[in-house]
Design an enzyme around this catalytic site. Structure first.
Site, PDB file in Angstrom:
ATOM      1  N   SER A  14      -7.572  34.815  -8.063  1.00 37.38           N
ATOM      2  CA  SER A  14      -8.076  34.712  -9.442  1.00 37.38           C
ATOM      3  C   SER A  14      -9.170  33.668  -9.616  1.00 37.38           C
ATOM      4  CB  SER A  14      -6.921  34.387 -10.391  1.00 37.38           C
ATOM      5  OG  SER A  14      -7.425  34.251 -11.703  1.00 37.38           O
ATOM      6  N   LYS A  65       1.039  43.301 -16.798  1.00 40.10           N
ATOM      7  CA  LYS A  65       0.331  43.694 -18.032  1.00 40.10           C
ATOM      8  C   LYS A  65       1.135  44.657 -18.897  1.00 40.10           C
ATOM      9  CE  LYS A  65      -4.269  42.768 -16.428  1.00 40.10           C
ATOM     10  NZ  LYS A  65      -5.572  43.238 -16.023  1.00 40.10           N
ATOM     11  N   GLU A  77      -3.431  46.884 -32.142  1.00 43.15           N
ATOM     12  CA  GLU A  77      -3.414  48.350 -32.097  1.00 43.15           C
ATOM     13  C   GLU A  77      -4.034  48.931 -30.808  1.00 43.15           C
ATOM     14  OE1 GLU A  77      -4.999  50.044 -35.726  1.00 43.15           O
ATOM     15  OE2 GLU A  77      -5.264  51.952 -34.639  1.00 43.15           O
ATOM     16  N   ASP A 105      -9.576  43.732 -21.489  1.00 45.89           N
ATOM     17  CA  ASP A 105     -10.109  44.369 -20.266  1.00 45.89           C
ATOM     18  C   ASP A 105     -11.002  45.545 -20.639  1.00 45.89           C
ATOM     19  OD1 ASP A 105      -8.932  42.758 -18.357  1.00 45.89           O
ATOM     20  OD2 ASP A 105      -7.165  44.024 -18.110  1.00 45.89           O
ATOM     21  N   GLY A 241     -16.304  43.755 -10.174  1.00 44.50           N
ATOM     22  CA  GLY A 241     -15.651  43.414 -11.444  1.00 44.50           C
ATOM     23  C   GLY A 241     -16.029  42.050 -12.020  1.00 44.50           C
TER      24      GLY A 241
HETATM   25  P1  NAP Z   1      -1.315  46.925 -11.840  1.00 46.78           P
HETATM   26  O1  NAP Z   1      -0.987  47.031 -13.275  1.00 46.78           O
HETATM   27  O2  NAP Z   1      -0.296  46.416 -10.903  1.00 46.78           O
HETATM   28  O3  NAP Z   1      -1.786  48.394 -11.375  1.00 46.78           O
HETATM   29  C1  NAP Z   1      -2.293  48.652 -10.104  1.00 46.78           C
HETATM   30  C2  NAP Z   1      -2.202  50.159  -9.839  1.00 46.78           C
HETATM   31  O4  NAP Z   1      -2.757  50.393  -8.552  1.00 46.78           O
HETATM   32  C3  NAP Z   1      -0.772  50.668  -9.786  1.00 46.78           C
HETATM   33  O5  NAP Z   1      -0.369  51.163 -11.019  1.00 46.78           O
HETATM   34  C4  NAP Z   1      -0.825  51.759  -8.707  1.00 46.78           C
HETATM   35  O6  NAP Z   1      -1.040  53.048  -9.297  1.00 46.78           O
HETATM   36  C5  NAP Z   1      -2.025  51.379  -7.865  1.00 46.78           C
HETATM   37  N1  NAP Z   1      -1.597  50.811  -6.577  1.00 46.78           N
HETATM   38  C6  NAP Z   1      -0.884  49.674  -6.380  1.00 46.78           C
HETATM   39  N2  NAP Z   1      -0.678  49.476  -5.058  1.00 46.78           N
HETATM   40  C7  NAP Z   1      -1.283  50.513  -4.427  1.00 46.78           C
HETATM   41  C8  NAP Z   1      -1.393  50.897  -3.065  1.00 46.78           C
HETATM   42  N3  NAP Z   1      -0.843  50.157  -2.079  1.00 46.78           N
HETATM   43  N4  NAP Z   1      -2.058  52.032  -2.775  1.00 46.78           N
HETATM   44  C9  NAP Z   1      -2.625  52.792  -3.756  1.00 46.78           C
HETATM   45  N5  NAP Z   1      -2.525  52.485  -5.071  1.00 46.78           N
HETATM   46  C10 NAP Z   1      -1.866  51.358  -5.399  1.00 46.78           C
HETATM   47  O7  NAP Z   1      -2.614  46.020 -11.624  1.00 46.78           O
HETATM   48  P2  NAP Z   1      -3.862  45.829 -12.625  1.00 46.78           P
HETATM   49  O8  NAP Z   1      -3.600  44.700 -13.520  1.00 46.78           O
HETATM   50  O9  NAP Z   1      -4.193  47.162 -13.197  1.00 46.78           O
HETATM   51  O10 NAP Z   1      -5.006  45.334 -11.608  1.00 46.78           O
HETATM   52  C11 NAP Z   1      -5.558  46.199 -10.636  1.00 46.78           C
HETATM   53  C12 NAP Z   1      -6.755  45.512  -9.961  1.00 46.78           C
HETATM   54  O11 NAP Z   1      -7.818  45.334 -10.908  1.00 46.78           O
HETATM   55  C13 NAP Z   1      -6.433  44.097  -9.449  1.00 46.78           C
HETATM   56  O12 NAP Z   1      -7.103  43.913  -8.229  1.00 46.78           O
HETATM   57  C14 NAP Z   1      -6.986  43.177 -10.508  1.00 46.78           C
HETATM   58  O13 NAP Z   1      -7.338  41.914 -10.016  1.00 46.78           O
HETATM   59  C15 NAP Z   1      -8.223  43.972 -10.961  1.00 46.78           C
HETATM   60  N6  NAP Z   1      -8.629  43.648 -12.343  1.00 46.78           N
HETATM   61  C16 NAP Z   1      -9.842  43.059 -12.559  1.00 46.78           C
HETATM   62  C17 NAP Z   1     -10.259  42.778 -13.852  1.00 46.78           C
HETATM   63  C18 NAP Z   1     -11.618  42.165 -14.098  1.00 46.78           C
HETATM   64  O14 NAP Z   1     -11.820  41.579 -15.170  1.00 46.78           O
HETATM   65  N7  NAP Z   1     -12.555  42.293 -13.185  1.00 46.78           N
HETATM   66  C19 NAP Z   1      -9.439  43.075 -14.946  1.00 46.78           C
HETATM   67  C20 NAP Z   1      -8.221  43.685 -14.695  1.00 46.78           C
HETATM   68  C21 NAP Z   1      -7.815  43.968 -13.376  1.00 46.78           C
HETATM   69  P3  NAP Z   1      -0.168  54.313  -8.817  1.00 46.78           P
HETATM   70  O15 NAP Z   1       1.252  53.827  -8.678  1.00 46.78           O
HETATM   71  O16 NAP Z   1      -0.337  55.294  -9.929  1.00 46.78           O
HETATM   72  O17 NAP Z   1      -0.739  54.802  -7.519  1.00 46.78           O
END
Ligand code: NAP
Length: 258
Positions: A14, A65, A77, A105, A241
């Site tokens: 982070s 989240k 909302e 986000d 990102g």
């Molecule tokens: P999350 O709620 O845990 O969701 C991640 C999703 O990825 C899961 O629902 C899953 O979907 C999939 N996944 C997890 N492990 C996997 C694997 N081994 N293989 C394939 N798919 C997998 O996490 P999140 O908060 O959405 O964050 C996701 C990423 O986005 C992170 O790296 C985070 O740092 C980044 N992010 C960046 C920003 C930014 O401002 N740049 C903002 C938010 C998030 P399925 O179970 O449906 O396959």
């Protein structure tokens, strides 16, 4: 001194603390922002943390989240529609507080996108993952927005499992090269490729990607993930990102400082 922070697990990747603390210093705001890795999220662990640091607001990241929502007193909302909260305002009255959840986000993602999608024709997007970021991204893409050259996108989510979702949903096994060729915008919303596991990437038919594609990775650490590198090597425009992070943080600060 005002206190803010982020909860999640892991938090080694982070940049939020650096981003906020630099902003506080630049603007002469007497505040600090700290990382709070939590191995479990319960009403009790959250209450202890909020009281110990007298937090006025905090970000929520992977994997909390969605699970944070039942612990809140109120959810805005848009965050309720998205089904994910990444910003919580702690509204103190004496020693009591109320927790109000928001989603910034989708704001950060949408604003970061405007310069790159101008003039794009058919708007078909693939969103990889179904977690918090994926829901915010799908919501941002498919919701009308009063901005120049914004047309809502047809969104398909790609998941490891079949199941219900408010958007069309495919499994990785169903994702063909043809579908990838037709979907000119692909967003990685999985943690695959994030520091320190930088050798990983979503398993999709990269052969379908060409110079008309835009590949967007919500990950910002590393700056170029394997997903983006594979896209770039096939001629795609790529975007990480970083801008989304900065823009969602700016929107979070507007909520906390209000
Ligand atoms: P999350 O709620 O845990 O969701 C991640 C999703 O990825 C899961 O629902 C899953 O979907 C999939 N996944 C997890 N492990 C996997 C694997 N081994 N293989 C394939 N798919 C997998 O996490 P999140 O908060 O959405 O964050 C996701 C990423 O986005 C992170 O790296 C985070 O740092 C980044 N992010 C960046 C920003 C930014 O401002 N740049 C903002 C938010 C998030 P399925 O179970 O449906 O396959």
């Amino acid at each position: 001194m005002r206190h803010y922070g982020i909860i999640g697990n892991p938090l080694g990747h982070s940049w939020s603390a650096r981003l906020f603390n630099e902003r506080f210093e630049r603007k002469g705001i007497e505040a600090e922002y700290t990382l709070h890795p939590l191995t479990e999220l319960t009403k009790r662990t959250l209450d202890d943390l909020i009281r110990m640091h007298r937090l006025e607001g905090f970000n929520v990241t992977i994997p909390y989240k969605q699970t944070v929502i039942p612990l809140l007193d109120e959810v805005d909302e848009c965050a309720a529609r998205i089904g994910a909260v990444n910003v919580v305002k702690v509204d103190w009255t004496g020693d009591d507080y109320r927790l109000i959840g928001y989603n910034t986000d989708y704001i950060g993602f949408r604003e970061s996108l405007l310069p790159v999608v101008r003039g794009m024709g058919k708007r078909r997007a693939l969103v990889l993952g179904t977690g918090g970021a994926a829901r915010a991204v799908a919501y941002a893409l498919s919701t009308p927005w009063d901005a120049e050259d914004w047309t809502a996108w047809k969104v398909r989510m790609v998941s490891r499992q079949a199941g219900d979702s408010p958007y069309d949903r495919l499994t990785y096994n169903e994702l063909t090269e043809h579908i990838v060729r037709q979907s000119r915008f692909i967003v990685n919303c999985t943690p695959l490729g994030m520091y320190p596991e930088t050798d990983a990437c979503p398993v999709i038919p990269y052969e379908g990607i060409g110079c008309g594609h835009i590949l967007y990775d919500c990950i910002y650490n590393p700056e170029e993930t394997l997903f983006l590198r594979k896209g770039r090597e096939r001629g795609a425009t790529t975007l990480n990102g970083k801008e989304m992070l900065a823009l969602q943080a700016r929107a979070a600060w507007k909520i906390w400082d209000n």
